[in-house]
Design a protein around this motif. Structure first.
Motif, PDB file in Angstrom:
ATOM      1  N   ARG A 112      28.529 -96.621   2.223  1.00 28.87           N
ATOM      2  CA  ARG A 112      27.759 -96.701   1.001  1.00 28.87           C
ATOM      3  C   ARG A 112      28.321 -97.780   0.079  1.00 28.87           C
ATOM      4  O   ARG A 112      29.532 -97.984   0.000  1.00 28.87           O
ATOM      5  CB  ARG A 112      27.780 -95.359   0.264  1.00 28.87           C
ATOM      6  N   VAL A 129      17.127 -91.792   4.561  1.00 24.23           N
ATOM      7  CA  VAL A 129      16.835 -91.231   3.246  1.00 24.23           C
ATOM      8  C   VAL A 129      16.976 -89.713   3.337  1.00 24.23           C
ATOM      9  O   VAL A 129      16.365 -89.077   4.186  1.00 24.23           O
ATOM     10  CB  VAL A 129      15.422 -91.613   2.768  1.00 24.23           C
ATOM     11  N   GLN A 130      17.790 -89.147   2.464  1.00 26.59           N
ATOM     12  CA  GLN A 130      18.090 -87.722   2.520  1.00 26.59           C
ATOM     13  C   GLN A 130      17.011 -86.897   1.825  1.00 26.59           C
ATOM     14  O   GLN A 130      16.274 -87.406   0.963  1.00 26.59           O
ATOM     15  CB  GLN A 130      19.450 -87.455   1.859  1.00 26.59           C
ATOM     16  N   THR A 148      17.438 -84.795  -0.349  1.00 23.07           N
ATOM     17  CA  THR A 148      17.796 -84.599  -1.750  1.00 23.07           C
ATOM     18  C   THR A 148      17.272 -85.725  -2.645  1.00 23.07           C
ATOM     19  O   THR A 148      17.375 -85.626  -3.883  1.00 23.07           O
ATOM     20  CB  THR A 148      19.324 -84.524  -1.893  1.00 23.07           C
ATOM     21  N   ALA A 149      16.718 -86.778  -2.070  1.00 23.86           N
ATOM     22  CA  ALA A 149      16.219 -87.900  -2.872  1.00 23.86           C
ATOM     23  C   ALA A 149      15.001 -87.480  -3.687  1.00 23.86           C
ATOM     24  O   ALA A 149      14.155 -86.706  -3.229  1.00 23.86           O
ATOM     25  CB  ALA A 149      15.868 -89.081  -1.971  1.00 23.86           C
ATOM     26  N   GLU A 199      18.462 -91.698  -5.415  1.00 23.14           N
ATOM     27  CA  GLU A 199      19.608 -90.798  -5.279  1.00 23.14           C
ATOM     28  C   GLU A 199      20.628 -91.166  -6.354  1.00 23.14           C
ATOM     29  O   GLU A 199      21.073 -92.311  -6.435  1.00 23.14           O
ATOM     30  CB  GLU A 199      20.261 -90.949  -3.902  1.00 23.14           C
ATOM     31  N   ASN A 200      20.975 -90.193  -7.191  1.00 22.11           N
ATOM     32  CA  ASN A 200      21.973 -90.414  -8.243  1.00 22.11           C
ATOM     33  C   ASN A 200      21.638 -91.624  -9.109  1.00 22.11           C
ATOM     34  O   ASN A 200      22.512 -92.405  -9.474  1.00 22.11           O
ATOM     35  CB  ASN A 200      23.363 -90.576  -7.617  1.00 22.11           C
ATOM     36  N   VAL A 254      17.325 -95.937  -3.150  1.00 26.16           N
ATOM     37  CA  VAL A 254      17.860 -96.010  -1.788  1.00 26.16           C
ATOM     38  C   VAL A 254      16.777 -96.405  -0.778  1.00 26.16           C
ATOM     39  O   VAL A 254      17.077 -96.614   0.398  1.00 26.16           O
ATOM     40  CB  VAL A 254      18.505 -94.676  -1.383  1.00 26.16           C
TER      41      VAL A 254
END
Length: 224
Positions: A6, A165-166, A168-169, A195-196, A200
């Motif tokens: 990352r 891509v997770q 949680t996005a 994300e955060n 992403v």
């Protein structure tokens, strides 16, 4: 063999010379990197360790762009993330908080933009869509001060997530009203995975025939 890690926020690179030497110079002035460097995974033998890369896809063709510069401007929570990505052929994408701010070296170019898009956090916290506009200088055709009208809103996650891509996005969409080279109305949709507070993955358009998918790959590190 390489793997990616990352990206580190706040890290600053001045690596255009490295990019040019890694990806090579080519004679075709546009899109050559998107047609001759396929599949993009084969470029792993050429990429440089500790350089950050961006995966770019256009119409099923893909390549990577290398990070030339990143800076974080402002004071939290109002920090703008500025990134300049380059190919060996000289194409450049300037991203501001994950949105395309300028594009040079392509068949369609954005040479300048004035806009104040909403912060991702404001969109995700709002129960309503947010309307705003951007002013562009576009080539070819020397179209200056072109006005686009955008509406930005929260999106549900797609049933099939893009690679890496997770779940949680958070997802955000744009409805864009613009004009093509003939002055006719052109409407399209964009989407962003966040994300955060960092984009992403995104799908963005420079012109009706130039829509790209972007996904940061992170920093290349030699596999142990």
């Amino acid at each position: 063999m390489f793997r990616f890690k990352r990206p580190v926020q706040g890290r600053f690179f001045l690596l255009l010379g490295v990019v040019l030497s890694v990806l090579g110079c080519r004679s075709n002035p546009t899109y050559d990197t998107l047609t001759t460097l396929l599949p993009w995974q084969k470029q792993f033998a050429q990429v440089q360790p500790e350089v950050e890369y961006l995966w770019v896809s256009l119409g099923g063709r893909a390549t990577v762009m290398a990070l030339g510069e990143r800076s974080l401007v402002g004071v939290a929570p109002n920090v703008a993330r500025h990134e300049y990505w380059y190919t060996g052929q000289g194409e450049m994408l300037y991203l501001r908080n994950g949105r395309i701010q300028e594009a040079k070296g392509f068949t369609k170019e954005w040479r300048g933009q004035t806009s104040s898009p909403p912060d991702w956090s404001d969109v995700l916290q709002s129960n309503r869509a947010i309307s705003w506009r951007r002013q562009l200088d576009v080539l070819p055709g020397f179209r200056y001060n072109l006005i686009d009208h955008l509406t930005t809103y929260k999106l549900p996650a797609p049933k099939q997530l893009p690679e890496q891509v997770q779940h949680t996005a958070a997802w955000v969409g744009d409805s864009v009203e613009s004009k093509n080279e003939n002055g006719r109305a052109w409407r399209f949709e964009q989407r962003f995975a966040i994300e955060n507070g960092v984009v992403v993955y995104s799908e963005q358009c420079l012109a009706p025939d130039l829509c790209v998918k972007l996904r940061p790959l992170g920093v290349v590190v030699p596999a142990k």
